[in-house]
Enzyme design. Structure first.
Site, PDB file in Angstrom:
ATOM      1  N   ASP A   1       7.811 -67.889 -59.948  1.00 55.21           N
ATOM      2  CA  ASP A   1       9.243 -67.737 -60.183  1.00 55.21           C
ATOM      3  C   ASP A   1       9.615 -66.258 -60.277  1.00 55.21           C
ATOM      4  OD1 ASP A   1      11.861 -68.474 -60.616  1.00 55.21           O
ATOM      5  OD2 ASP A   1      11.431 -69.756 -62.339  1.00 55.21           O
TER       6      ASP A   1
ATOM      7  N   ASP B   1      18.302 -74.503 -58.559  1.00 53.79           N
ATOM      8  CA  ASP B   1      18.227 -75.032 -59.923  1.00 53.79           C
ATOM      9  C   ASP B   1      19.206 -76.175 -60.138  1.00 53.79           C
ATOM     10  OD1 ASP B   1      16.227 -73.373 -60.755  1.00 53.79           O
ATOM     11  OD2 ASP B   1      17.512 -71.959 -61.810  1.00 53.79           O
TER      12      ASP B   1
END
Length: 722
Positions: free
Chosen positions: A473, A542
């Site tokens: 990430d 997301d």
């Protein structure tokens, strides 16, 4: 078949792919002129174009060079965006080049052309690279720029120091794509933001105008994506000519589409952005730009997408032939409240549903009890994992699943042991405050010592714990890109950061060949051909709202393959929009790519778990077609009533349809859905109902959909009978 042909008398090169041709020509003035990009032609046709297609020169600000050159450099009578702009030690800008030679190389099913030039006065060498494949219509282009050390050509008043000193590379794009003359031009691109990435937009290219997209964040970006498509404003999903391109770069980048006053159109692009020098090139050094790939399609945006997907499966993705497993990710279930006990409990439920890969997300390391501390301290939290990660990893493996873990290697919290020990390791300016985002700073991965530290702890983590999968990430972009101690080359960080991330991933893959990697950057902030060459999948957004995802996935698949598009089934109501969906609708939306689960399974009802188990099994039956088949976008998300996608196996043996109803209106039934890509003479059986229909009827009349009410969905699996 020879993929690159050359006529030395006319200095014409012709590239031939399975369905297209591309031709360039070296003029008498040693400019590399574009001749053709489109339907197949012969070398004799390209020679004819070289003799007739180059306009005569005029004494005007509108020059014939505008929109005609393969790689427009700064200098001379050029007024468009240069692909290459340099400044020499005596402050002279611009390039006057001379061809040193050309070379055609063939290795496997790839053929490559090099065109090598040098500046007539200064010690600069520029090599244009082209590569084509026997099994793809995609053409790859990139450039190498080399400082040859000293000037040896021409009569010049430049001093020896000017010729031997460093060269400022102000702009170094990878390619300029010339779009053939058309009455009109329309540009397609992807735009968005966090939670709303990769949404498709089409805009006109007005005469004598330019349109710029890019990222200034040090990462590919949420707001735009390095892909474009140009048509004449009449192309549709399955018809019309489309010219498109995609940049293989995961950092700062820029694409500029220009429509010149002479009617021509061109798209130039590469790494870097306005306002920052790209590179300081010292004697003996070479700067290599990323690949900028281009594609022509004669059959609309859908055919272009399918060719991009095929190219990625054959020439970009590692282990592309593997089927990606159904995964579970613990983030939305436990957030930072993570420990060995609750992870084991969720893992047992996930395994019972048929999940094949269990991924533990943020919160397992250092003092990471929230987002304010711990990044950089990559050791298991002893209170949460008193015996380390081994007991959890072993339990996940015992349950028959692979084990994955979340990391954010490029970041550090100020509240961490790493930062207290190495405050100089982050990007910063000594006279400016260090701006935090999400309570974190960005490590200067361009520094060799930081990159070495990063590789070492990742290598140890993977080797010590039996980890099968890494979710990498990056939750914030680069800011204050200062590097005290490196004052002479300030633009270096924009390139070296990405190069070092690439290098670390490449080395980890070699050292741990069984480990898969996922790219994530606060959602879909790092999605491009460069990162796809080093990862097995990407986190699309997301935003896991099942309806929103239809638009995000529609834009994503304009260029990127469903084989890399990660999608989760999460809890309802969804946290993004507070909308409520059925289990079936959530699953069907996520089944359009790589199926993942991300809800709190410990709170799902027995009925929901039972339905989820059936849907996981259904996905496993169809995933060979979804992940490796040919995608047809039947109805776009902006359609008034329905959205539908279809996947057809490459051998024609089966097809999968996923259809979604929006809001029902006026009591009308949905019309039959006309399918594509089927054999008109074949017959197809519905795997669930057993009904059989011919390919001709399903294509020309359509398939009746069992959709009832708002936000309904269906999955139809068709198997060829003969």
């Amino acid at each position: 078949m020879t993929r690159i042909e050359y006529d030395p008398a006319h200095k014409v090169w012709l590239f031939t792919t399975p369905n297209t041709s591309y031709a360039v020509h070296l003029t008498a003035e040693e400019e590399v002129a574009h001749l053709h990009w489109g339907a197949p032609i012969h070398l004799s046709d390209a020679i004819h174009l070289a003799d007739t297609a180059i306009p005569t020169r005029r004494r005007t600000a509108e020059t014939p060079l505008d929109g005609t050159e393969e790689y427009p450099v700064e200098g001379g009578l050029r007024y468009g965006r240069p692909a290459l702009s340099v400044r020499f030690g005596d402050e002279v800008r611009g390039i006057e080049w001379h061809l040193d030679g050309s070379e055609i190389l063939t290795e496997g099913n790839a053929s490559e052309l090099w065109l090598r030039f040098h500046d007539r006065v200064y010690p600069l060498e520029i090599t244009l690279h082209y590569r084509v494949y026997e099994d793809s219509d995609v053409l790859e282009r990139w450039v190498e720029i080399t400082h040859r050390g000293a000037g040896t050509v021409g009569d010049t008043s430049a001093s020896a120091d000017d010729l031997q000193g460093s060269v400022d590379i102000l702009t170094a794009h990878s390619a300029a794509w010339v779009i053939p003359f058309r009455d009109d031009y329309r540009l397609s691109h992807l735009h968005g933001h966090w939670g709303g990435e990769t949404r498709l937009e089409r805009v006109p290219l007005s005469p004598a105008s330019s349109f710029t997209i890019g990222s200034r964040t040090g990462v590919t970006g949420h707001f735009t994506n390095p892909w474009f498509a140009v048509d004449d404003a009449t192309a549709a999903e399955e018809q019309g000519e489309v010219w498109s391109g995609a940049l293989a770069w995961s950092g700062t980048w820029q694409l500029v589409a220009q429509r010149f006053a002479n009617g021509r159109a061109q798209v130039v692009g590469g790494f870097g952005h306005d306002g920052f020098a790209t590179w300081l090139l010292r004697p003996g050094e070479t700067l290599t730009t990323p690949v900028f790939a281009g594609l022509y399609s004669a059959h609309g945006f859908g055919a272009a997408s399918r060719e991009w997907h095929t190219y990625q499966l054959r020439h970009v993705l590692p282990n592309a032939g593997e089927l990606r497993p159904v995964l579970y990710n613990s983030w939305e279930a436990t957030h930072f409240d993570i420990d060995e006990h609750n992870q084991k409990a969720i893992a047992r439920v996930a395994a019972d549903l048929g999940v094949e890969l269990f991924v533990m997300d943020d919160g397992w390391f250092g003092q990471r009890v929230d987002d304010r501390a711990g990044l950089g301290d990559w050791q298991p939290n002893p209170k949460r994992f008193p015996n380390g990660l081994t007991p959890l990893v072993d339990e996940v493996h015992r349950l028959g699943m692979r084990f994955g873990i979340w990391v954010e290697p490029e970041m550090v919290n100020p509240d961490s042991d790493l930062y207290r020990e190495h405050p100089d390791w982050v990007y910063h300016y000594p006279t400016r405050a260090r701006s935090e985002s999400r309570n974190q700073l960005v490590l200067n991965v361009a520094r060799p010592d930081v990159a070495a530290w990063m590789y070492d702890w990742l290598d140890e983590l993977l080797g010590k714990h039996g980890i099968d999968y890494v979710k990498w990430d990056m939750n914030r972009p680069i800011s204050q890109p200062g590097w005290p101690g490196e004052p002479d080359n300030p633009g270096r960080v924009w390139i070296e950061h990405v190069r070092n991330v690439y290098d670390i991933l490449d080395r980890l893959r070699r050292a741990h060949p069984g480990v898969a990697f996922e790219s994530c950057a606060g959602g879909g902030g790092r999605v491009d051909l460069g990162i796809l060459a080093r990862t097995d999948m990407v986190w699309t957004s997301d935003n896991t709202d099942a309806y929103d995802r239809l638009a995000i996935q529609d834009g994503f698949t304009q260029v990127y393959a469903p084989r890399v598009m990660s999608a989760w089934v999460t809890d309802s109501p969804n946290s993004m929009n507070r909308r409520t969906y059925s289990v079936r609708y959530r699953f069907h939306s996520a089944m359009a790519g790589l199926l993942g689960l991300g809800g709190n399974l410990l709170e799902w009802s027995p009925e929901e778990l039972a339905e989820a188990r059936e849907l996981v099994a259904a996905y496993k039956r169809i995933r060979p077609v979804v992940q490796h088949g040919l995608l047809h976008r039947l109805l776009p998300p902006e359609h008034e009533e329905l959205t539908a996608v279809e996947y057809v196996a490459r051998d024609g043996s089966e097809a999968v349809v996923l259809a979604f109803a929006h809001a029902r209106r006026f009591g009308a039934d949905s019309p039959p859905l006309r399918l594509r890509g089927l054999d008109l003479s074949g017959h197809y059986r519905d795997a669930e109902s057993g009904r059989v229909g011919s390919g001709a009827v399903l294509t020309h009349h359509g398939l009746s959909l069992p959709l009832r009410g708002d936000l309904d969905s269906c999955l139809i699996h068709l198997l060829r009978e003969d």
